[in-house]
Each structure stands twice: as C-alpha cells, then as structure tokens.
Design a protein around this motif. Structure first.
Motif, PDB file in Angstrom:
ATOM      1  N   HIS A 153       0.866  -1.177   0.000  1.00  0.00           N
ATOM      2  CA  HIS A 153       0.000   0.000   0.000  1.00  0.00           C
ATOM      3  C   HIS A 153       0.908   1.233   0.000  1.00  0.00           C
ATOM      4  O   HIS A 153       1.898   1.245   0.743  1.00  0.00           O
ATOM      5  CB  HIS A 153      -0.900  -0.022   1.239  1.00  0.00           C
ATOM      6  N   ASP A 177      -6.488  -2.226   3.702  1.00  0.00           N
ATOM      7  CA  ASP A 177      -5.949  -1.600   2.489  1.00  0.00           C
ATOM      8  C   ASP A 177      -4.777  -2.440   2.008  1.00  0.00           C
ATOM      9  O   ASP A 177      -3.743  -2.509   2.685  1.00  0.00           O
ATOM     10  CB  ASP A 177      -5.449  -0.172   2.778  1.00  0.00           C
ATOM     11  N   ASN A 178      -4.918  -3.057   0.855  1.00  0.00           N
ATOM     12  CA  ASN A 178      -3.834  -3.892   0.346  1.00  0.00           C
ATOM     13  C   ASN A 178      -4.066  -4.185  -1.124  1.00  0.00           C
ATOM     14  O   ASN A 178      -5.179  -4.522  -1.529  1.00  0.00           O
ATOM     15  CB  ASN A 178      -3.782  -5.212   1.113  1.00  0.00           C
ATOM     16  N   GLU A 179      -3.003  -4.073  -1.915  1.00  0.00           N
ATOM     17  CA  GLU A 179      -3.096  -4.400  -3.340  1.00  0.00           C
ATOM     18  C   GLU A 179      -2.539  -5.806  -3.553  1.00  0.00           C
ATOM     19  O   GLU A 179      -1.339  -6.033  -3.434  1.00  0.00           O
ATOM     20  CB  GLU A 179      -2.298  -3.376  -4.163  1.00  0.00           C
ATOM     21  N   ASP A 181      -2.699  -7.655  -6.361  1.00  0.00           N
ATOM     22  CA  ASP A 181      -1.981  -7.673  -7.633  1.00  0.00           C
ATOM     23  C   ASP A 181      -1.615  -9.083  -8.070  1.00  0.00           C
ATOM     24  O   ASP A 181      -0.456  -9.448  -8.118  1.00  0.00           O
ATOM     25  CB  ASP A 181      -0.702  -6.817  -7.531  1.00  0.00           C
ATOM     26  N   TYR A 217      -9.971  -1.776 -11.399  1.00  0.00           N
ATOM     27  CA  TYR A 217      -8.603  -2.065 -10.950  1.00  0.00           C
ATOM     28  C   TYR A 217      -7.584  -1.758 -12.047  1.00  0.00           C
ATOM     29  O   TYR A 217      -6.514  -1.207 -11.776  1.00  0.00           O
ATOM     30  CB  TYR A 217      -8.463  -3.515 -10.482  1.00  0.00           C
ATOM     31  N   ARG A 221      -4.108   0.564 -10.999  1.00  0.00           N
ATOM     32  CA  ARG A 221      -2.975  -0.252 -10.548  1.00  0.00           C
ATOM     33  C   ARG A 221      -1.979   0.639  -9.832  1.00  0.00           C
ATOM     34  O   ARG A 221      -1.703   1.762 -10.259  1.00  0.00           O
ATOM     35  CB  ARG A 221      -2.290  -0.915 -11.739  1.00  0.00           C
ATOM     36  N   TRP A 223      -2.433   1.911  -6.896  1.00  0.00           N
ATOM     37  CA  TRP A 223      -3.078   2.786  -5.912  1.00  0.00           C
ATOM     38  C   TRP A 223      -3.218   2.104  -4.549  1.00  0.00           C
ATOM     39  O   TRP A 223      -3.667   2.706  -3.590  1.00  0.00           O
ATOM     40  CB  TRP A 223      -4.457   3.245  -6.417  1.00  0.00           C
ATOM     41  N   GLY A 224      -2.915   0.798  -4.509  1.00  0.00           N
ATOM     42  CA  GLY A 224      -2.871   0.134  -3.207  1.00  0.00           C
ATOM     43  C   GLY A 224      -4.129  -0.606  -2.804  1.00  0.00           C
ATOM     44  O   GLY A 224      -4.268  -0.967  -1.629  1.00  0.00           O
ATOM     45  N   HIS A 225      -5.015  -0.851  -3.749  1.00  0.00           N
ATOM     46  CA  HIS A 225      -6.261  -1.555  -3.408  1.00  0.00           C
ATOM     47  C   HIS A 225      -6.484  -2.744  -4.343  1.00  0.00           C
ATOM     48  O   HIS A 225      -5.850  -2.853  -5.395  1.00  0.00           O
ATOM     49  CB  HIS A 225      -7.447  -0.600  -3.457  1.00  0.00           C
ATOM     50  N   SER A 226      -7.414  -3.610  -3.941  1.00  0.00           N
ATOM     51  CA  SER A 226      -7.621  -4.867  -4.662  1.00  0.00           C
ATOM     52  C   SER A 226      -8.985  -4.908  -5.328  1.00  0.00           C
ATOM     53  O   SER A 226      -9.927  -4.237  -4.900  1.00  0.00           O
ATOM     54  CB  SER A 226      -7.538  -6.048  -3.688  1.00  0.00           C
TER      55      SER A 226
END
Ligand SMILES: [Zn+2]
Ligand SMILES: [Zn+2]
Length: 288
Positions: A153, A177-179, A181, A217, A221, A223-226
């Motif tokens: 993040h 808050d977590n990407e 990816d 998404y 990409r 931005w830190g989110h899923s």
C-alpha cells in the motif's frame, strides 16, 4: 470474540441514500475480547459513533482500550479528533502504529490536530493517549494475541491477525488496504503473496480490501487496493471460512455491492471453493 463494523467505506465518507445498508463511514472496527476488553482497529469517521456509544455505556466509569492503526491515510485517522472518550479525563488508550511508516504515527496524528487544520491540539485531549512500541509486529494484550504484517500500500500499511490467547483457530484477519496484484510477476511479488497467504491461513474471518471491480482495478494499478476477484482468490488460497469484502469504493451503491457479492458467490462455486463471502455492513457484528 466479537467484531463490530463502525466504518466500512474506503477513501472518503460517503453518506447518503445509496449507502444506507452497507454504511458511509470510513474504516473503524471494534473488537471485544472474550472478557469484554476493548480493541479498536483504525480511526476513520466510524470511530465517532463508536466513541459516543462507549461514553454512554460507561456511565462515567473509565474507558480503556488498545487502538491499532493499519496506516495513517486520512480515511483511517480522520475520526480520532471526534472520538469523545479521548476528551474524558481518566480514560486511557494505547495507540499502536506501523514502525515502517515514513513518518511516525505519532507525528501524523499530532499534525492532523495542528491549529492550521483543527482547532483543538492533540495535547489538549484529556484522556491518557500513549503511543506504544510495536517494533516486533506482535502484541499480547489483555485477552487477545495479535500479529501484524506489512502489506502492499503506498506509504506502507499493516494487516492484523488477532485471536484469543492460545486459540489460533479463532482468528480474525483484518487487512483493510492492500493491493494483492495477482498479475505481479516479479519474484518479490510471489514471495510477498505467499507470506500473506500464510499469514491469513485458516482464519475464521478474513476482512479484506475489495474496493474495485476488475475494470476499475486496471485503471488504478499501484493505488494500493484490490479487486473483489483478487480478494476471493486470496481467500480461497488461504482457506478461510468467511471473506468479508471491505473498504467499499465511495461511489459503490448498496445495490452495486449486492451485485458484486453475487459475482463473488458465482466465482466461489465455479472454483469449488468453500469460502462464505459477505460484505462489511456498518453496525453488523461477527463472532468467532
Ligand atoms: Zn483506506
Ligand atoms: Zn490507505
């Protein structure tokens, strides 16, 4: 243990007719240990109403609790200046933040109450507000055991795993808050994901960032989110019982969240998964 959602929204409060069911306040989760000890995760705008409820329930008796901050973005700290119990002498809170933040949690919380942006200074809070060391990413509190992990993040953020002492089978994992990816192809991405799957493995409840649709998404990409699809993939891989979609996009209406949930259920059944998927709703509680 019981967890209650006071804020489920990501980025910015989104009150209004279209968010009545899942809620418009930003991140705040209340956890009650088996013996009713108080643990709070994040201080988004949802903590305001939690504070009013705590103050009313205490009847003037001291309120004590531990507050864990996943990170210091606005939507996770903006409610603290409106947290009524912080203004009450005799109350005591220990504040835990990531040691990996570029600027310490203490500095950021003080700055958001500096005179140019807020009329009351942090030092004017009457409760005892103690910044607690959290360098080991683990804490054994009164009635709970907690571990934390760095997640992907911008600026750095933590995910948490909490359970009653000696009962790791009764775990709640909170990663607001977590990407994830899933398309990351660098070796570093693969090992990060493996470590996160291990961290969440077998949890009764996984509350995870599911801010975006797949199309959204692709435009966000980094931005830190899923996406919700990545969150479902992750929950299946970690073999959790229940996945709770969290950090709802401010524009996402209740009806759109229902539609997203239906797609999640379809995805789980296509993969013969056993994960129950629900969406975080303000005011609702979950027990482990
Ligand atoms: Zn956030
Ligand atoms: Zn954030």
């Amino acid at each position: 243990m019981r967890a209650r959602f006071w804020g489920t929204r990501g980025s910015c409060p989104a009150p209004g007719a279209h968010t009545l069911r899942f809620g418009g306040n930003t991140t705040c989760l209340e956890l009650r240990t088996d013996d009713d000890g108080l643990v709070i995760f994040d201080a988004g705008s949802g903590i305001r109403e939690l504070g009013l409820t705590l103050a009313a329930a205490s009847g003037g008796a001291p309120v004590r609790g531990d507050v864990f901050f996943s990170h210091a973005h606005w939507d996770h700290i903006q409610g603290l200046p409106f947290f009524t119990p912080a203004f009450q002498k005799g109350n005591q809170f220990r504040l835990f933040g990531s040691p990996a933040l570029e600027r310490s949690l203490e500095v950021v919380l003080r700055q958001q109450m500096s005179p140019v942006v807020f009329p009351v200074a942090f030092d004017q809070l009457s409760a005892r507000m103690e910044f607690a060391p959290f360098g080991s990413y683990a804490h054994d509190g009164n009635g709970y055991s907690l571990r934390a992990i760095n997640v992907r993040h911008p600026g750095g953020a933590l995910g948490f795993r909490v359970n009653p002492p000696g009962a790791p089978d009764r775990s709640i994992v909170f990663i607001p808050d977590n990407e994830l990816d899933r398309d990351g192809d660098r070796a570093e991405d693969a090992s990060t994901r493996d470590a996160l799957v291990d961290f969440a493995r077998g949890a009764r409840i996984l509350i995870h960032d599911a801010m975006y649709t797949g199309a959204e998404y692709m435009n966000h990409r980094g931005w830190g989110h899923s996406s919700y699809r990545d969150a479902v993939d992750f929950a299946i891989a970690a073999e959790v019982e229940t996945l709770v979609l969290f950090h709802h996009e401010p524009e996402r209406s209740d009806d759109a969240l229902d539609a997203m949930l239906a797609l999640c259920h379809q995805m789980v059944s296509e993969r013969n998964g056993h994960v129950r998927v629900i969406a975080a709703a303000e005011g609702e509680s979950l027990e482990v």
